[in-house]
Design a protein around this motif. Structure first.
Motif, PDB file in Angstrom:
ATOM      1  N   THR A 295       0.828  -1.205   0.000  1.00 48.78           N
ATOM      2  CA  THR A 295       0.000   0.000   0.000  1.00 48.78           C
ATOM      3  C   THR A 295       0.860   1.252   0.000  1.00 48.78           C
ATOM      4  O   THR A 295       0.604   2.207  -0.750  1.00 48.78           O
ATOM      5  N   GLY A 296       1.907   1.243   0.846  1.00 46.34           N
ATOM      6  CA  GLY A 296       2.819   2.384   0.893  1.00 46.34           C
ATOM      7  C   GLY A 296       3.530   2.595  -0.431  1.00 46.34           C
ATOM      8  O   GLY A 296       3.712   3.738  -0.879  1.00 46.34           O
ATOM      9  N   GLY A 297       3.938   1.482  -1.071  1.00 45.92           N
ATOM     10  CA  GLY A 297       4.596   1.592  -2.365  1.00 45.92           C
ATOM     11  C   GLY A 297       3.672   2.189  -3.415  1.00 45.92           C
ATOM     12  O   GLY A 297       4.090   3.037  -4.220  1.00 45.92           O
ATOM     13  N   LEU A 298       2.403   1.775  -3.407  1.00 48.71           N
ATOM     14  CA  LEU A 298       1.435   2.339  -4.343  1.00 48.71           C
ATOM     15  C   LEU A 298       1.212   3.827  -4.077  1.00 48.71           C
ATOM     16  O   LEU A 298       1.045   4.620  -5.016  1.00 48.71           O
ATOM     17  N   PHE A 299       1.212   4.204  -2.805  1.00 40.36           N
ATOM     18  CA  PHE A 299       1.016   5.615  -2.450  1.00 40.36           C
ATOM     19  C   PHE A 299       2.136   6.471  -3.038  1.00 40.36           C
ATOM     20  O   PHE A 299       1.887   7.546  -3.608  1.00 40.36           O
ATOM     21  N   LEU A 300       3.384   5.990  -2.911  1.00 46.10           N
ATOM     22  CA  LEU A 300       4.526   6.754  -3.412  1.00 46.10           C
ATOM     23  C   LEU A 300       4.600   6.748  -4.935  1.00 46.10           C
ATOM     24  O   LEU A 300       5.051   7.719  -5.551  1.00 46.10           O
ATOM     25  N   TRP A 301       4.163   5.658  -5.545  1.00 47.09           N
ATOM     26  CA  TRP A 301       4.348   5.474  -6.988  1.00 47.09           C
ATOM     27  C   TRP A 301       3.136   5.915  -7.802  1.00 47.09           C
ATOM     28  O   TRP A 301       3.269   6.563  -8.846  1.00 47.09           O
ATOM     29  N   ALA A 302       1.924   5.576  -7.315  1.00 50.48           N
ATOM     30  CA  ALA A 302       0.721   5.834  -8.120  1.00 50.48           C
ATOM     31  C   ALA A 302      -0.238   6.822  -7.469  1.00 50.48           C
ATOM     32  O   ALA A 302      -1.270   7.141  -8.060  1.00 50.48           O
ATOM     33  N   GLY A 303       0.062   7.276  -6.253  1.00 47.97           N
ATOM     34  CA  GLY A 303      -0.777   8.285  -5.634  1.00 47.97           C
ATOM     35  C   GLY A 303      -1.724   7.738  -4.576  1.00 47.97           C
ATOM     36  O   GLY A 303      -1.905   6.530  -4.427  1.00 47.97           O
ATOM     37  N   SER A 304      -2.331   8.651  -3.833  1.00 48.80           N
ATOM     38  CA  SER A 304      -3.151   8.268  -2.683  1.00 48.80           C
ATOM     39  C   SER A 304      -4.430   7.544  -3.097  1.00 48.80           C
ATOM     40  O   SER A 304      -4.890   6.652  -2.391  1.00 48.80           O
ATOM     41  N   ARG A 305      -5.022   7.919  -4.229  1.00 44.69           N
ATOM     42  CA  ARG A 305      -6.272   7.290  -4.640  1.00 44.69           C
ATOM     43  C   ARG A 305      -6.074   5.798  -4.909  1.00 44.69           C
ATOM     44  O   ARG A 305      -6.861   4.960  -4.427  1.00 44.69           O
ATOM     45  N   THR A 306      -5.032   5.463  -5.658  1.00 51.78           N
ATOM     46  CA  THR A 306      -4.757   4.058  -5.965  1.00 51.78           C
ATOM     47  C   THR A 306      -4.450   3.280  -4.691  1.00 51.78           C
ATOM     48  O   THR A 306      -4.929   2.151  -4.506  1.00 51.78           O
ATOM     49  N   ALA A 307      -3.645   3.876  -3.804  1.00 51.78           N
ATOM     50  CA  ALA A 307      -3.293   3.201  -2.553  1.00 51.78           C
ATOM     51  C   ALA A 307      -4.532   2.980  -1.684  1.00 51.78           C
ATOM     52  O   ALA A 307      -4.695   1.918  -1.074  1.00 51.78           O
ATOM     53  N   THR A 308      -5.401   3.975  -1.622  1.00 54.42           N
ATOM     54  CA  THR A 308      -6.628   3.848  -0.821  1.00 54.42           C
ATOM     55  C   THR A 308      -7.538   2.770  -1.388  1.00 54.42           C
ATOM     56  O   THR A 308      -8.126   1.981  -0.639  1.00 54.42           O
ATOM     57  N   GLU A 309      -7.659   2.737  -2.708  1.00 57.70           N
ATOM     58  CA  GLU A 309      -8.483   1.706  -3.344  1.00 57.70           C
ATOM     59  C   GLU A 309      -7.934   0.314  -3.054  1.00 57.70           C
ATOM     60  O   GLU A 309      -8.693  -0.612  -2.762  1.00 57.70           O
ATOM     61  N   PHE A 310      -6.609   0.158  -3.136  1.00 57.30           N
ATOM     62  CA  PHE A 310      -6.014  -1.156  -2.851  1.00 57.30           C
ATOM     63  C   PHE A 310      -6.285  -1.571  -1.410  1.00 57.30           C
ATOM     64  O   PHE A 310      -6.674  -2.723  -1.148  1.00 57.30           O
ATOM     65  N   LEU A 311      -6.055  -0.668  -0.469  1.00 52.93           N
ATOM     66  CA  LEU A 311      -6.232  -1.008   0.945  1.00 52.93           C
ATOM     67  C   LEU A 311      -7.685  -1.396   1.229  1.00 52.93           C
ATOM     68  O   LEU A 311      -7.948  -2.385   1.934  1.00 52.93           O
ATOM     69  N   ALA A 312      -8.629  -0.638   0.664  1.00 53.61           N
ATOM     70  CA  ALA A 312     -10.041  -0.957   0.868  1.00 53.61           C
ATOM     71  C   ALA A 312     -10.381  -2.314   0.256  1.00 53.61           C
ATOM     72  O   ALA A 312     -11.074  -3.137   0.869  1.00 53.61           O
ATOM     73  N   ALA A 313      -9.898  -2.566  -0.964  1.00 53.71           N
ATOM     74  CA  ALA A 313     -10.180  -3.836  -1.645  1.00 53.71           C
ATOM     75  C   ALA A 313      -9.559  -5.004  -0.896  1.00 53.71           C
ATOM     76  O   ALA A 313     -10.179  -6.067  -0.746  1.00 53.71           O
ATOM     77  N   TRP A 314      -8.342  -4.830  -0.395  1.00 58.08           N
ATOM     78  CA  TRP A 314      -7.670  -5.907   0.347  1.00 58.08           C
ATOM     79  C   TRP A 314      -8.409  -6.204   1.654  1.00 58.08           C
ATOM     80  O   TRP A 314      -8.585  -7.375   2.020  1.00 58.08           O
ATOM     81  N   LEU A 315      -8.849  -5.180   2.354  1.00 55.40           N
ATOM     82  CA  LEU A 315      -9.592  -5.389   3.599  1.00 55.40           C
ATOM     83  C   LEU A 315     -10.888  -6.154   3.344  1.00 55.40           C
ATOM     84  O   LEU A 315     -11.265  -7.038   4.125  1.00 55.40           O
ATOM     85  N   ILE A 316     -11.558  -5.814   2.239  1.00 52.20           N
ATOM     86  CA  ILE A 316     -12.788  -6.534   1.889  1.00 52.20           C
ATOM     87  C   ILE A 316     -12.487  -7.995   1.637  1.00 52.20           C
ATOM     88  O   ILE A 316     -13.134  -8.897   2.190  1.00 52.20           O
ATOM     89  N   GLU A 317     -11.504  -8.264   0.774  1.00 53.33           N
ATOM     90  CA  GLU A 317     -11.170  -9.647   0.429  1.00 53.33           C
ATOM     91  C   GLU A 317     -10.696 -10.419   1.655  1.00 53.33           C
ATOM     92  O   GLU A 317     -11.036 -11.597   1.829  1.00 53.33           O
ATOM     93  N   LYS A 318      -9.920  -9.785   2.502  1.00 54.13           N
ATOM     94  CA  LYS A 318      -9.420 -10.450   3.705  1.00 54.13           C
ATOM     95  C   LYS A 318     -10.570 -10.837   4.622  1.00 54.13           C
ATOM     96  O   LYS A 318     -10.591 -11.945   5.187  1.00 54.13           O
ATOM     97  N   SER A 319     -11.533  -9.946   4.772  1.00 57.70           N
ATOM     98  CA  SER A 319     -12.675 -10.238   5.641  1.00 57.70           C
ATOM     99  C   SER A 319     -13.544 -11.343   5.055  1.00 57.70           C
ATOM    100  O   SER A 319     -13.947 -12.270   5.767  1.00 57.70           O
ATOM    101  N   LEU A 320     -13.833 -11.244   3.762  1.00 51.37           N
ATOM    102  CA  LEU A 320     -14.680 -12.260   3.131  1.00 51.37           C
ATOM    103  C   LEU A 320     -13.999 -13.619   3.093  1.00 51.37           C
ATOM    104  O   LEU A 320     -14.669 -14.655   3.053  1.00 51.37           O
ATOM    105  N   SER A 321     -12.656 -13.634   3.108  1.00 50.72           N
ATOM    106  CA  SER A 321     -11.952 -14.916   3.053  1.00 50.72           C
ATOM    107  C   SER A 321     -12.153 -15.741   4.314  1.00 50.72           C
ATOM    108  O   SER A 321     -11.904 -16.952   4.316  1.00 50.72           O
ATOM    109  N   ILE A 322     -12.608 -15.104   5.398  1.00 53.64           N
ATOM    110  CA  ILE A 322     -12.868 -15.866   6.624  1.00 53.64           C
ATOM    111  C   ILE A 322     -13.921 -16.930   6.356  1.00 53.64           C
ATOM    112  O   ILE A 322     -13.877 -18.035   6.905  1.00 53.64           O
TER     113      ILE A 322
END
Length: 308
Positions: free
Chosen positions: A52-79
């Protein structure tokens, strides 16, 4: 801008981690201890946050925020996958020391399958935009169904296709080490481990039909959608061994998962009229994930098999 080099670099990362997993850390069949499983769960979560930090530095805050939100969703649903894996291993009598091998190859197949489904889903949304509303309705129906189910009883239904294959494909009823196929009397036989693997792949396909539209409600960037899925899937095996024994504490888990599905569905339905920003999405998702974490309380979850 996500370039081909980003895809290539992430592909190399996946190959290195999967090769090291099976070839070095788990070369011999064994049962990962609870501490080891928790440690690896933390490692995968830390890698996702570093990414997420790498995406923030490389592609900007919007991309990093989208990744973090998507990962949290997938992580929760994977339970929810953990429940199904438990059912599969119990019903097919897979010993704990062989479960990691099934999960490893299940993860390998899931990565490929989800990549294809993500690309197909994005192409469909690009060509037929109104499908976003159909996906939104699908997610809301899934959320309502999850709430109405009560979350108290988990069932395992053997798909018709796999039941037909079990009739047509020569099989042995006994495990032969960690082999999926064995040769006997000049012909190849499928072992119970292969059927457990196919059931794991089928269950991931079923979950992907719901979870991928959820992530597409957060981001339409293929790299973000796939990498968030990949990090969640790669950490799934450690999550399984860390919490498989704690499933009786998840009485209200289905309410949290239903909230994730419902929020994503509403977000998709509003996408053409009142788009929800990535920051707001992340805040809502973090709140729901926090509530899910609080569902790990004492309570019985009954598990049985239903052939159907």
């Amino acid at each position: 801008m996500i370039t081909g080099w980003a895809w290539a670099g992430f592909g190399v990362f996946l190959l290195i981690m999967l090769s090291a997993d099976l070839g070095i850390w788990h070369r011999r069949p064994r049962v990962p201890g609870f501490r080891e499983a928790v440690l690896w769960s933390v490692v995968w979560a830390a890698l996702a946050l570093v990414f997420t930090g790498g995406l923030f530095l490389w592609a900007g805050s919007r991309t990093a925020t989208e990744f973090l939100a998507a990962w949290l969703i997938e992580k929760s649903l994977s339970i929810d996958n953990v429940f199904v894996f438990t059912l599969i291993f119990q019903s097919m009598l897979v010993p704990r020391e062989l479960q990691h091998r099934v999960l490893f190859w299940g993860v390998f197949g899931a990565l490929l399958m989800r990549f294809l489904m993500i690309m197909a889903g994005l192409e469909l949304l690009e060509q037929v935009h109104w499908l976003v509303y159909l996906f939104g309705v699908q997610l809301i129906i899934a959320a309502v169904g999850m709430v109405r189910s009560g979350g108290g009883v988990q069932t395992l239904r053997i798909p018709w296709l796999i039941r037909r294959l079990q009739v047509w494909v020569p099989s042995t009823n006994e495990l032969v080490g960690d082999q999926f196929l064995v040769r006997s009397s000049g012909r190849m036989l499928a072992t119970p481990l292969l059927w457990a693997l196919l059931m794991a792949e089928w269950s991931d396909l079923v979950f992907a039909i719901d979870s991928i539209p959820v992530v597409l409600s957060v981001s339409r960037e293929p790299f973000v959608v796939f990498t968030s899925n990949a990090f969640a899937i790669l950490g799934l095996r450690s999550l399984y061994f860390a919490i498989a024994g704690l499933l009786d504490r998840c009485r209200n888990l289905h309410y949290g998962l239903a909230a994730l599905l419902g929020f994503a569905g509403i977000k998709m339905l509003l996408s053409g009229f009142m788009p929800v920003s990535p920051a707001v999405s992340l805040g809502v998702i973090l709140g729901i994930v926090l509530c899910i974490a609080l569902t790990f309380r004492r309570g019985a979850v009954q598990i049985h098999q239903v052939a159907g």
